[in-house]
Design a protein around this motif. Sequence first.
Motif, PDB file in Angstrom:
ATOM      1  N   SER A 148       6.107   7.294  -3.038  1.00 46.14           N
ATOM      2  CA  SER A 148       6.349   7.181  -1.898  1.00 46.14           C
ATOM      3  C   SER A 148       5.609   6.058  -1.536  1.00 46.14           C
ATOM      4  O   SER A 148       4.330   5.907  -1.907  1.00 46.14           O
ATOM      5  CB  SER A 148       5.952   8.291  -0.940  1.00 46.14           C
ATOM      6  OG  SER A 148       6.645   9.471  -1.297  1.00 46.14           O
ATOM      7  N   LEU A 149       5.996   5.078  -0.633  1.00 45.60           N
ATOM      8  CA  LEU A 149       5.067   3.803  -0.468  1.00 45.60           C
ATOM      9  C   LEU A 149       5.229   3.566   1.237  1.00 45.60           C
ATOM     10  O   LEU A 149       5.770   4.112   1.866  1.00 45.60           O
ATOM     11  CB  LEU A 149       5.731   2.575  -0.962  1.00 45.60           C
ATOM     12  CG  LEU A 149       5.749   2.669  -2.428  1.00 45.60           C
ATOM     13  CD1 LEU A 149       6.567   1.293  -2.997  1.00 45.60           C
ATOM     14  CD2 LEU A 149       4.402   2.627  -2.880  1.00 45.60           C
ATOM     15  N   HIS A 150       4.391   2.443   1.648  1.00 44.37           N
ATOM     16  CA  HIS A 150       4.714   1.878   2.915  1.00 44.37           C
ATOM     17  C   HIS A 150       5.884   1.459   3.280  1.00 44.37           C
ATOM     18  O   HIS A 150       6.517   1.277   2.447  1.00 44.37           O
ATOM     19  CB  HIS A 150       3.907   0.780   3.069  1.00 44.37           C
ATOM     20  CG  HIS A 150       3.806   0.042   4.516  1.00 44.37           C
ATOM     21  ND1 HIS A 150       4.738  -0.706   4.912  1.00 44.37           N
ATOM     22  CD2 HIS A 150       2.866   0.093   5.551  1.00 44.37           C
ATOM     23  CE1 HIS A 150       4.498  -1.261   5.886  1.00 44.37           C
ATOM     24  NE2 HIS A 150       3.330  -0.512   6.360  1.00 44.37           N
ATOM     25  N   PRO A 151       6.575   1.885   4.347  1.00 40.53           N
ATOM     26  CA  PRO A 151       7.769   1.506   4.740  1.00 40.53           C
ATOM     27  C   PRO A 151       8.334   0.393   4.209  1.00 40.53           C
ATOM     28  O   PRO A 151       9.703   0.333   3.593  1.00 40.53           O
ATOM     29  CB  PRO A 151       8.126   1.855   6.108  1.00 40.53           C
ATOM     30  CG  PRO A 151       7.008   2.691   6.582  1.00 40.53           C
ATOM     31  CD  PRO A 151       5.908   2.198   5.738  1.00 40.53           C
ATOM     32  N   LEU A 152       7.573  -0.897   4.256  1.00 42.26           N
ATOM     33  CA  LEU A 152       8.369  -2.051   3.793  1.00 42.26           C
ATOM     34  C   LEU A 152       8.151  -2.127   2.139  1.00 42.26           C
ATOM     35  O   LEU A 152       8.905  -2.819   1.841  1.00 42.26           O
ATOM     36  CB  LEU A 152       7.441  -3.238   4.381  1.00 42.26           C
ATOM     37  CG  LEU A 152       7.564  -3.626   5.966  1.00 42.26           C
ATOM     38  CD1 LEU A 152       6.524  -4.413   6.207  1.00 42.26           C
ATOM     39  CD2 LEU A 152       8.849  -4.165   6.377  1.00 42.26           C
TER      40      LEU A 152
ATOM     41  N   GLY B  87       0.870  -1.212  -0.090  1.00 38.54           N
ATOM     42  CA  GLY B  87      -0.052  -0.151  -0.154  1.00 38.54           C
ATOM     43  C   GLY B  87       0.875   1.566   0.178  1.00 38.54           C
ATOM     44  O   GLY B  87       2.252   1.307  -0.117  1.00 38.54           O
ATOM     45  N   PRO B  88       0.271   2.278  -0.142  1.00 44.26           N
ATOM     46  CA  PRO B  88       1.025   3.618  -0.014  1.00 44.26           C
ATOM     47  C   PRO B  88       1.387   4.022   1.384  1.00 44.26           C
ATOM     48  O   PRO B  88       1.125   3.379   2.360  1.00 44.26           O
ATOM     49  CB  PRO B  88      -0.147   4.655  -0.533  1.00 44.26           C
ATOM     50  CG  PRO B  88      -1.525   4.156  -0.124  1.00 44.26           C
ATOM     51  CD  PRO B  88      -1.219   2.455  -0.135  1.00 44.26           C
ATOM     52  N   GLY B  89       2.299   5.153   1.333  1.00 41.52           N
ATOM     53  CA  GLY B  89       2.643   5.578   2.398  1.00 41.52           C
ATOM     54  C   GLY B  89       3.756   6.794   2.129  1.00 41.52           C
ATOM     55  O   GLY B  89       3.728   7.317   1.039  1.00 41.52           O
ATOM     56  N   ARG B  90       4.362   7.035   3.337  1.00 41.42           N
ATOM     57  CA  ARG B  90       5.588   8.247   3.118  1.00 41.42           C
ATOM     58  C   ARG B  90       7.023   8.035   2.758  1.00 41.42           C
ATOM     59  O   ARG B  90       7.623   8.897   2.853  1.00 41.42           O
ATOM     60  CB  ARG B  90       5.129   9.120   4.334  1.00 41.42           C
ATOM     61  CG  ARG B  90       3.733   9.763   4.400  1.00 41.42           C
ATOM     62  CD  ARG B  90       3.503  10.353   5.721  1.00 41.42           C
ATOM     63  NE  ARG B  90       4.467  11.855   5.462  1.00 41.42           N
ATOM     64  CZ  ARG B  90       4.284  12.878   6.373  1.00 41.42           C
ATOM     65  NH1 ARG B  90       3.624  12.547   7.488  1.00 41.42           N
ATOM     66  NH2 ARG B  90       5.120  13.762   6.404  1.00 41.42           N
ATOM     67  N   ALA B  91       7.124   6.588   2.717  1.00 43.16           N
ATOM     68  CA  ALA B  91       8.754   6.248   2.619  1.00 43.16           C
ATOM     69  C   ALA B  91       8.875   6.530   1.234  1.00 43.16           C
ATOM     70  O   ALA B  91       8.309   5.762   0.289  1.00 43.16           O
ATOM     71  CB  ALA B  91       8.685   5.049   3.326  1.00 43.16           C
ATOM     72  N   ALA B  92      10.084   6.981   0.973  1.00 41.07           N
ATOM     73  CA  ALA B  92      10.680   7.299  -0.408  1.00 41.07           C
ATOM     74  C   ALA B  92      11.265   6.096  -0.992  1.00 41.07           C
ATOM     75  O   ALA B  92      11.987   5.288  -0.600  1.00 41.07           O
ATOM     76  CB  ALA B  92      11.755   8.227  -0.277  1.00 41.07           C
ATOM     77  N   VAL B  93      10.664   6.159  -2.307  1.00 38.87           N
ATOM     78  CA  VAL B  93      11.588   4.913  -3.062  1.00 38.87           C
ATOM     79  C   VAL B  93      12.578   5.751  -3.713  1.00 38.87           C
ATOM     80  O   VAL B  93      12.340   6.875  -4.337  1.00 38.87           O
ATOM     81  CB  VAL B  93      10.664   4.562  -4.297  1.00 38.87           C
ATOM     82  CG1 VAL B  93      11.426   3.557  -5.250  1.00 38.87           C
ATOM     83  CG2 VAL B  93       9.461   3.513  -3.605  1.00 38.87           C
ATOM     84  N   PHE B  94      13.711   5.706  -3.452  1.00 34.80           N
ATOM     85  CA  PHE B  94      14.655   6.726  -3.924  1.00 34.80           C
ATOM     86  C   PHE B  94      14.967   6.869  -5.381  1.00 34.80           C
ATOM     87  O   PHE B  94      14.962   5.847  -6.048  1.00 34.80           O
ATOM     88  CB  PHE B  94      16.191   6.288  -3.277  1.00 34.80           C
ATOM     89  CG  PHE B  94      16.151   6.104  -1.883  1.00 34.80           C
ATOM     90  CD1 PHE B  94      15.625   7.070  -1.013  1.00 34.80           C
ATOM     91  CD2 PHE B  94      16.799   5.159  -1.241  1.00 34.80           C
ATOM     92  CE1 PHE B  94      15.670   7.051   0.405  1.00 34.80           C
ATOM     93  CE2 PHE B  94      16.911   5.030   0.331  1.00 34.80           C
ATOM     94  CZ  PHE B  94      16.177   6.059   0.869  1.00 34.80           C
ATOM     95  N   PHE B  95      15.239   7.949  -5.627  1.00 39.17           N
ATOM     96  CA  PHE B  95      15.475   8.299  -7.371  1.00 39.17           C
ATOM     97  C   PHE B  95      14.240   8.173  -7.784  1.00 39.17           C
ATOM     98  O   PHE B  95      14.262   8.408  -9.212  1.00 39.17           O
ATOM     99  CB  PHE B  95      16.692   7.581  -7.735  1.00 39.17           C
ATOM    100  CG  PHE B  95      17.940   7.585  -7.006  1.00 39.17           C
ATOM    101  CD1 PHE B  95      18.750   8.769  -6.876  1.00 39.17           C
ATOM    102  CD2 PHE B  95      18.518   6.647  -6.601  1.00 39.17           C
ATOM    103  CE1 PHE B  95      19.699   8.848  -6.325  1.00 39.17           C
ATOM    104  CE2 PHE B  95      19.581   6.764  -5.612  1.00 39.17           C
ATOM    105  CZ  PHE B  95      20.418   7.760  -5.685  1.00 39.17           C
ATOM    106  N   THR B  96      13.065   8.375  -7.245  1.00 37.50           N
ATOM    107  CA  THR B  96      12.031   8.419  -8.129  1.00 37.50           C
ATOM    108  C   THR B  96      11.001   9.454  -7.202  1.00 37.50           C
ATOM    109  O   THR B  96      11.278   9.961  -6.190  1.00 37.50           O
ATOM    110  CB  THR B  96      11.227   7.097  -8.102  1.00 37.50           C
ATOM    111  OG1 THR B  96      10.462   6.967  -6.731  1.00 37.50           O
ATOM    112  CG2 THR B  96      12.008   5.904  -8.467  1.00 37.50           C
ATOM    113  N   GLU B  97       9.633   9.695  -7.719  1.00 37.48           N
ATOM    114  CA  GLU B  97       8.885  10.550  -6.996  1.00 37.48           C
ATOM    115  C   GLU B  97       7.809   9.700  -6.308  1.00 37.48           C
ATOM    116  O   GLU B  97       6.805  10.105  -5.746  1.00 37.48           O
ATOM    117  CB  GLU B  97       7.970  11.326  -7.999  1.00 37.48           C
ATOM    118  CG  GLU B  97       8.867  12.258  -8.889  1.00 37.48           C
ATOM    119  CD  GLU B  97       8.075  13.241  -9.670  1.00 37.48           C
ATOM    120  OE1 GLU B  97       6.950  12.791 -10.056  1.00 37.48           O
ATOM    121  OE2 GLU B  97       8.669  14.135 -10.376  1.00 37.48           O
TER     122      GLU B  97
END
Length: 440
Positions: A72-76, A60-70
């Motif tokens: 943000s996802l769940h931390p896991l 699911g969605p979240g605020r953790a960054a997928v680096f070098f992209t825009e």
Amino acid sequence: MLFTMERLAVFAGTMQARQLSEEVIAKAERAVLDTIASMAAGVSTENARLSALAAKACFGPGRAAVFFTERSLHPLGALFANCAAASSLDIDDGHCRAAGHPGAAIVPAALAEAARLRRGGRDLLAAIAIGYDIALRIAAARRFSDTMSFASGQWTGFGVAAAVGWLRRLPIPQLAHAMAIAGAEAPQNLPQGDCQASSVKGSSPWSTVAAMFALDRAAYGMSGSIDMLDRDHAYDIPAIIEDLGERWLIAETYLKPYASCRYTHPVIDAVLKLVADRSGDEPISRIQIDLFPEARKLPNETAPKSLEGAQFSVPFAAALAAVRGAEAFRPLRPEALTDQTVIGLAEKVEIRYPDDLSGRFPNSTPARVTMTLGQHQAMVDVPLPLGDADNPMDQSAVETKLRDLARDVMSPGECDSLIQAVSMLKQDKLAPLLECLNAH
């Protein structure tokens, strides 16, 4: 008497950041920079893109960054995606005796946890060094067989649990159980060579997520088989704890200058030397490659259909190096798969597994390459590929690797800022690095 897993937990749980030598801290800093370079290269691949989509669907969605992209996802989910990017091009660090790659799992996990807990840069580096040491000790002590898998995800979870558990200051008994649960629930991953190369690769992303669950389960009181390492048929048990706390295995890791399986690296080095030394434009009519017998497991497609297939093909790597040079691997791009000149030369590659190269693996990955150029032959022997612990890439080479691999996602100025931010970790400053990574 303590089980081996418990002894490792005592080592990790009682270690303090100030006890680590500056050499170990420097190697951990190098691991951070190299893993970020691998992520920057891999994030644009189909493997990483699809992994991020699957992670969003699963976690699911979240605020953790997928680096070098825009994204943000769940931390896991973000952790899964970042690990997938770091390992997608097979240009992440490794360890010869362990026969696999620690950084793509341990570095993203420790980085995310240090940020969540607002820990300093030196704590991040210490956690990474501890995680590497435990994971690599266990992996290097395995008793090798012809049928075993060399998938890194089978053992990286031990290191993730150790690194993150140390950052959380998990009590030693819980840390031991967390590592045991992580090891027990690591992905099986079929032995390489029994099937075609695939996007699954070494299963490090899922191993990392499993280790994060293991930490929470242990914290809530669940148990693992803490005697799992005390099986003499599976492990050289004394080797796991030999010189524990004195010899740090992160100092023995290798770096990879080319986006391809480590087995191909001595071949690429040899081919590049032969091409550089040839006179004029002498045509290459044949390439004969002698390799250690364990390399038989590679699929070795001459016309691979995917980047994964290309990474695990000795003839394709040799041909690509001969025709397009080292830059074709920094990073490896999809257009290489349809390069008919490269494919044509790959079909002229012969691979042999002579007796004189047996018994070298996993301590070394040697190769001997003989190239037929016009009317004559030339040969180069490479016992230690570039990046090996005994033939290392220096700091400037690692920085150049980052600039080469990140050119699609970072400007030269942003690369300079990131390099500077990594160098500030030993000053206990983590915020500058997080700012660089979260700027995209």
